[in-house]
Design a protein around this motif. Sequence first.
Motif, PDB file in Angstrom:
ATOM      1  N   GLN A 863       7.181  10.562  17.456  1.00 10.68           N
ATOM      2  CA  GLN A 863       8.122  10.063  16.455  1.00 10.68           C
ATOM      3  C   GLN A 863       7.859   8.597  16.140  1.00 10.68           C
ATOM      4  OE1 GLN A 863      11.694  11.098  18.669  1.00 10.68           O
ATOM      5  NE2 GLN A 863      12.191  12.734  17.203  1.00 10.68           N
ATOM      6  N   VAL A 864       7.540   7.837  17.159  1.00 10.94           N
ATOM      7  CA  VAL A 864       7.258   6.409  16.954  1.00 10.94           C
ATOM      8  C   VAL A 864       6.063   6.225  16.027  1.00 10.94           C
ATOM      9  CG1 VAL A 864       6.448   4.298  18.092  1.00 10.94           C
ATOM     10  CG2 VAL A 864       8.297   5.655  19.122  1.00 10.94           C
ATOM     11  N   GLN A 865       4.991   6.975  16.304  1.00  9.51           N
ATOM     12  CA  GLN A 865       3.784   6.813  15.494  1.00  9.51           C
ATOM     13  C   GLN A 865       4.021   7.257  14.045  1.00  9.51           C
ATOM     14  OE1 GLN A 865       1.187   5.125  16.551  1.00  9.51           O
ATOM     15  NE2 GLN A 865       2.295   4.914  18.507  1.00  9.51           N
ATOM     16  N   ASN A 866       4.799   8.304  13.859  1.00  5.28           N
ATOM     17  CA  ASN A 866       5.110   8.743  12.497  1.00  5.28           C
ATOM     18  C   ASN A 866       5.923   7.697  11.750  1.00  5.28           C
ATOM     19  OD1 ASN A 866       3.777  11.183  12.752  1.00  5.28           O
ATOM     20  ND2 ASN A 866       5.595  12.300  13.426  1.00  5.28           N
ATOM     21  N   ARG A 867       6.903   7.106  12.424  1.00  3.89           N
ATOM     22  CA  ARG A 867       7.727   6.092  11.772  1.00  3.89           C
ATOM     23  C   ARG A 867       6.913   4.844  11.452  1.00  3.89           C
ATOM     24  NH1 ARG A 867      13.309   6.263  12.104  1.00  3.89           N
ATOM     25  NH2 ARG A 867      13.186   4.354  10.850  1.00  3.89           N
ATOM     26  N   VAL A 868       6.054   4.458  12.370  1.00  2.00           N
ATOM     27  CA  VAL A 868       5.227   3.262  12.151  1.00  2.00           C
ATOM     28  C   VAL A 868       4.295   3.484  10.965  1.00  2.00           C
ATOM     29  CG1 VAL A 868       3.372   1.852  13.133  1.00  2.00           C
ATOM     30  CG2 VAL A 868       5.381   2.403  14.508  1.00  2.00           C
ATOM     31  N   ALA A 869       3.732   4.685  10.859  1.00  2.70           N
ATOM     32  CA  ALA A 869       2.850   4.979   9.732  1.00  2.70           C
ATOM     33  C   ALA A 869       3.596   4.863   8.413  1.00  2.70           C
ATOM     34  CB  ALA A 869       2.261   6.379   9.888  1.00  2.70           C
ATOM     35  N   GLN A 870       4.855   5.251   8.414  1.00  5.98           N
ATOM     36  CA  GLN A 870       5.659   5.160   7.200  1.00  5.98           C
ATOM     37  C   GLN A 870       6.030   3.718   6.868  1.00  5.98           C
ATOM     38  OE1 GLN A 870       9.076   7.702   7.736  1.00  5.98           O
ATOM     39  NE2 GLN A 870       7.835   9.491   8.276  1.00  5.98           N
ATOM     40  N   MET A 871       6.041   2.870   7.860  1.00  4.14           N
ATOM     41  CA  MET A 871       6.462   1.475   7.660  1.00  4.14           C
ATOM     42  C   MET A 871       5.297   0.532   7.433  1.00  4.14           C
ATOM     43  SD  MET A 871       9.722   1.856   7.905  1.00  4.14           S
ATOM     44  CE  MET A 871      10.327   0.184   8.054  1.00  4.14           C
ATOM     45  N   LYS A 872       4.117   1.070   7.236  1.00  7.99           N
ATOM     46  CA  LYS A 872       2.920   0.217   7.098  1.00  7.99           C
ATOM     47  C   LYS A 872       3.032  -0.732   5.919  1.00  7.99           C
ATOM     48  CE  LYS A 872      -2.128   0.492   6.696  1.00  7.99           C
ATOM     49  NZ  LYS A 872      -3.298   1.400   6.617  1.00  7.99           N
ATOM     50  N   TYR A 873       3.678  -0.271   4.862  1.00  9.80           N
ATOM     51  CA  TYR A 873       3.778  -1.083   3.653  1.00  9.80           C
ATOM     52  C   TYR A 873       5.228  -1.486   3.396  1.00  9.80           C
ATOM     53  CZ  TYR A 873      -0.868   0.861   2.743  1.00  9.80           C
ATOM     54  OH  TYR A 873      -2.184   1.234   2.847  1.00  9.80           O
ATOM     55  N   THR A 874       5.389  -2.633   2.753  1.00  5.77           N
ATOM     56  CA  THR A 874       6.697  -3.005   2.221  1.00  5.77           C
ATOM     57  C   THR A 874       6.811  -2.390   0.831  1.00  5.77           C
ATOM     58  OG1 THR A 874       5.816  -5.077   1.318  1.00  5.77           O
ATOM     59  CG2 THR A 874       6.805  -5.152   3.517  1.00  5.77           C
ATOM     60  N   THR A 875       8.014  -1.923   0.507  1.00  3.37           N
ATOM     61  CA  THR A 875       8.206  -1.199  -0.757  1.00  3.37           C
ATOM     62  C   THR A 875       9.471  -1.669  -1.458  1.00  3.37           C
ATOM     63  OG1 THR A 875       9.430   0.563   0.353  1.00  3.37           O
ATOM     64  CG2 THR A 875       7.054   0.862   0.144  1.00  3.37           C
ATOM     65  N   ARG A 876       9.579  -1.258  -2.699  1.00  2.00           N
ATOM     66  CA  ARG A 876      10.808  -1.456  -3.459  1.00  2.00           C
ATOM     67  C   ARG A 876      11.034  -0.226  -4.333  1.00  2.00           C
ATOM     68  NH1 ARG A 876       8.509  -6.138  -7.525  1.00  2.00           N
ATOM     69  NH2 ARG A 876       7.140  -4.789  -8.771  1.00  2.00           N
ATOM     70  N   GLY A 877      12.264  -0.049  -4.742  1.00  2.00           N
ATOM     71  CA  GLY A 877      12.599   1.125  -5.519  1.00  2.00           C
ATOM     72  C   GLY A 877      12.056   1.065  -6.934  1.00  2.00           C
ATOM     73  N   ILE A 878      11.825   2.222  -7.516  1.00  2.00           N
ATOM     74  CA  ILE A 878      11.396   2.327  -8.903  1.00  2.00           C
ATOM     75  C   ILE A 878      12.461   3.091  -9.686  1.00  2.00           C
ATOM     76  CG2 ILE A 878       8.952   2.145  -8.409  1.00  2.00           C
ATOM     77  CD1 ILE A 878      10.399   5.551  -9.161  1.00  2.00           C
ATOM     78  N   GLY A 879      12.394   3.034 -11.003  1.00  3.40           N
ATOM     79  CA  GLY A 879      13.379   3.691 -11.841  1.00  3.40           C
ATOM     80  C   GLY A 879      12.918   5.038 -12.337  1.00  3.40           C
ATOM     81  N   PRO A 880      13.746   5.680 -13.156  1.00  2.00           N
ATOM     82  CA  PRO A 880      13.398   6.973 -13.725  1.00  2.00           C
ATOM     83  C   PRO A 880      12.152   6.890 -14.584  1.00  2.00           C
ATOM     84  CG  PRO A 880      15.743   6.523 -13.972  1.00  2.00           C
ATOM     85  CD  PRO A 880      15.110   5.246 -13.517  1.00  2.00           C
TER      86      PRO A 880
END
Length: 908
Positions: A863-880
């Motif tokens: 679970q730790v490795q999966n979460r870390v892989a998801q957190m590799k990048y900083t992101t922001r929301g996009i619109g429709p």
Amino acid sequence: MMNLTVKTFRSLIAVSLLTLISVPESMAQKIPDQVVKSIEFREIGPTRQGGRYVDFAVMEKSPKVIYAATASGGLLKSTNNGQSWKFQFDQESVASIGAVALDQKDTSVVWVGTGEANNSRSSYWGNGVYKSTDGGETWKNMGLPESHHIGRILIDPNNSNVVYVAALGKLYSENPERGLYKTTNGGKSWTKVLEVKRADGKYIGVVDVAMSPDDPNTLIAAAYDKIRRPWTFNEGGEGSGIYKSTDGGKNWKKLSNGLPGGFLGRIGVAYAPGNSKVVYANVENVNVEGMSDAERRNMLEVGIPLGRRQSVVGTEMYRSDDGGESWRKISPDGEDIGGYPSYYYQQVRVDPNDEDHVYVLGIQVWETKNGGKTWGTPFRFGGDNHAMWIDPADSKHMLLGYDHGMGITYDAGATWYHPDEISLAQFYAVDVDMAYPYNVYGGLQDNGSVRGPSTSKDGRSIPFEAWQRTGGGDGMYNVIDRSNNRYLYNESQFGPLQRLDLETGESSGIRYTGDRSMRWNWNAPIVVSQHNPDVIYHAGNKVLRSNFRGENWTEISGDLTDNDEVKANGTGNIQYGTITTLEESPIDPNELWVGTDDGNVHVTTDGGKNWTNLNANIPNNPRYWVTRVEASAHVPGTAYVSFNGMRRDDFTSYLYKTTDWGKTWTSIANGIEPAGVNVIREDHNNPNLLFAGTELGVFASIDGGKNWTKFMNGMPTNPAYDMVIHPRENELVVATHGRGIFIADIAPLQGMNAQTLTSDVTLFDIVPAVQYVSGLSNVTAYTNFNGESRQPGSHIHFYTKSAGKATLKIYRGSKEIYKTEVDTKAGLNTYNWRFVEITGERSQDDLNSMADRFRRFGMSEEQVQNRVAQMKYTTRGIGPGTYKVVVEMNGKSDSNEAIVLKDHWNGK
């Protein structure tokens, strides 16, 4: 110039479309197991209303350990006085339970008798006795497969290897495996120790058995002579009676001194735990004063109802003070103690600490505190009661199981705790609307009709408070006008139809009253026209059409059943000779299909002016209960029909397909496990994608029914009573008769075929997703049901021929805004894009710090490795907007578009 008749035109269209969509034999394809495992059903409830409980087993030395058996929801266990529960019988080959027993010497040993013993129209069969030696974690079938319905299990308190099983046998037919069975070696082998057989050779089942508190070799058993057919329930016969053995079942004598004889129904028996001389019996006496035995016998065997001013004696209570040798009636003359219908109740419980304090369970609970001199009602709780346990150490501590759930009391019923979070809803029918998110509607056995959300907007769990009540009685069909999501048409049992305005809350009774002799099925079909939603159909034994929302009705058929007079007048709260399924073609509003409970299949292609009986065209037609006719949304004249033989004790799966308006039919049931088919659905996007719901679960086919695969990941063994495919969200909604509503995302199956299963990479169509505004949330109870929501985002499904790493990219126009690596499995893979774009990359130190924090939270290393892989990048929301999705792997790629919609429905 060639002139084409309508019929010729239909035939040409059908041939051309079939040429386009039919699956060549060489392309037939079964759904791979990996794909099935990759699509998981989510459970959404409802739970507050509970479900039918039939028995309890409690650890006497630690009464906080409770086993609760249900009619069609499996087995539950609590180890903390009912504060939380765990299902324990979910993956066995049957779902219904009649009895549960706990070995008090070795409390790791639990016995379950499968097949409900309440003899209801909705009672499911079992396949024998199961034993667990690890507290219910795992189970082994110990035999008695033809017992079918088990009323009681008793364990010798001095010898755990000695167990007794009361077997009723088959519900709808006769079989010799009825009686009381005994094992002396822990279930390795069984002996029928009590066989009751009438003079005419009919075997009689045993419904109850009680063991002397002083001598486990002394037993009192109740034999139950009854007849259930699809058209009748005949409540008794001359084979019912009470028997006693004092040598562990080697010898028996029928008890009669002071007991009624003649025609008896169900009997419940119980010893006073504190005095082995005191025995109670609740006896359904179906004798009719002044009627000869020959006349009464004929009425019961044929199913002839009583005439005016005729009545049975009723349900009576008897007591013995000498261990059953003699009896006296202790209930008032002319007053039922036990209630009607007795086949559904007849449970007796005696206070372990007071031999004169007795409870009788029925539609209410009856109580006497003085050995039967007076009777009353101890509490206003429950309803349609089937199970009770009284704590030997504290008689005020009780459990009560009933049609609407269970209750726990510590003050003799003054107050009760009702577990609200247990999913046991017994659905008969389901529908969905077109709201955002869409709602699910359905009718429940005993608990009215309900509406609930298919998901929460923010992905949080769906609590039981999110469900609303839309109707009363036993809830049946609930059909919504999808053109406006405003008008809901629903009913309770036997056809009382209403139109509910969901905007104003007003309801109007719109039942057809033009023919008072109309017969209505328990679950009478309702149809809202897909071509004109003001037009609705309802069906009794004739088809009715209303041109404006039920304000007026026209009969558009004659009686489409066999109209068998004897069967139509059957007893037991049954209306027979009725229409069970009605379907309008999505292609042609004049094409209607009908199926009946007596096995008729009809079609009209002119809106009801003329009907054609198709029975002779169906090969090996069983003429059983027609559960569903499904008209194709893709090809004119194509339809599917399913039959269910459960009401004849035939569990073969019957499913047929026609492509020529019923002139010829082909069986497509091969590969569906025997269980009786309840419903068939054809996908609206892919005509080769089919789903079948049986009495034991769901099956799917991607090749038009040539191959079937069990499709139940995340679901327990349970009757799939009805199903609907949401036409916008591409989700399969399954209504079970025992465990509520389950939903699966079937979008990848819609694009799956033999070609995609051999391709390197296939990116399936992506369902447009709404970027919901979460808004305010309701305050909910702490102890609650965690209904599973669809997680927010675009759910991207793709198929890869091999395992490895794939790159997933998302573009806005020509600009890449998101990129990630996906560890793929060979087969179906899913990635959920949460409407974000990448703005930067985190340092390795930041990622290591996050990993440490996740470990402190108690996450596993995976679970730790999966979460870390998801957190590799900083992101922001996009619109429709409309985005392009690309999946690349091993030099191959595929692309598709992902549409993100604005939440225009916020606040509406």
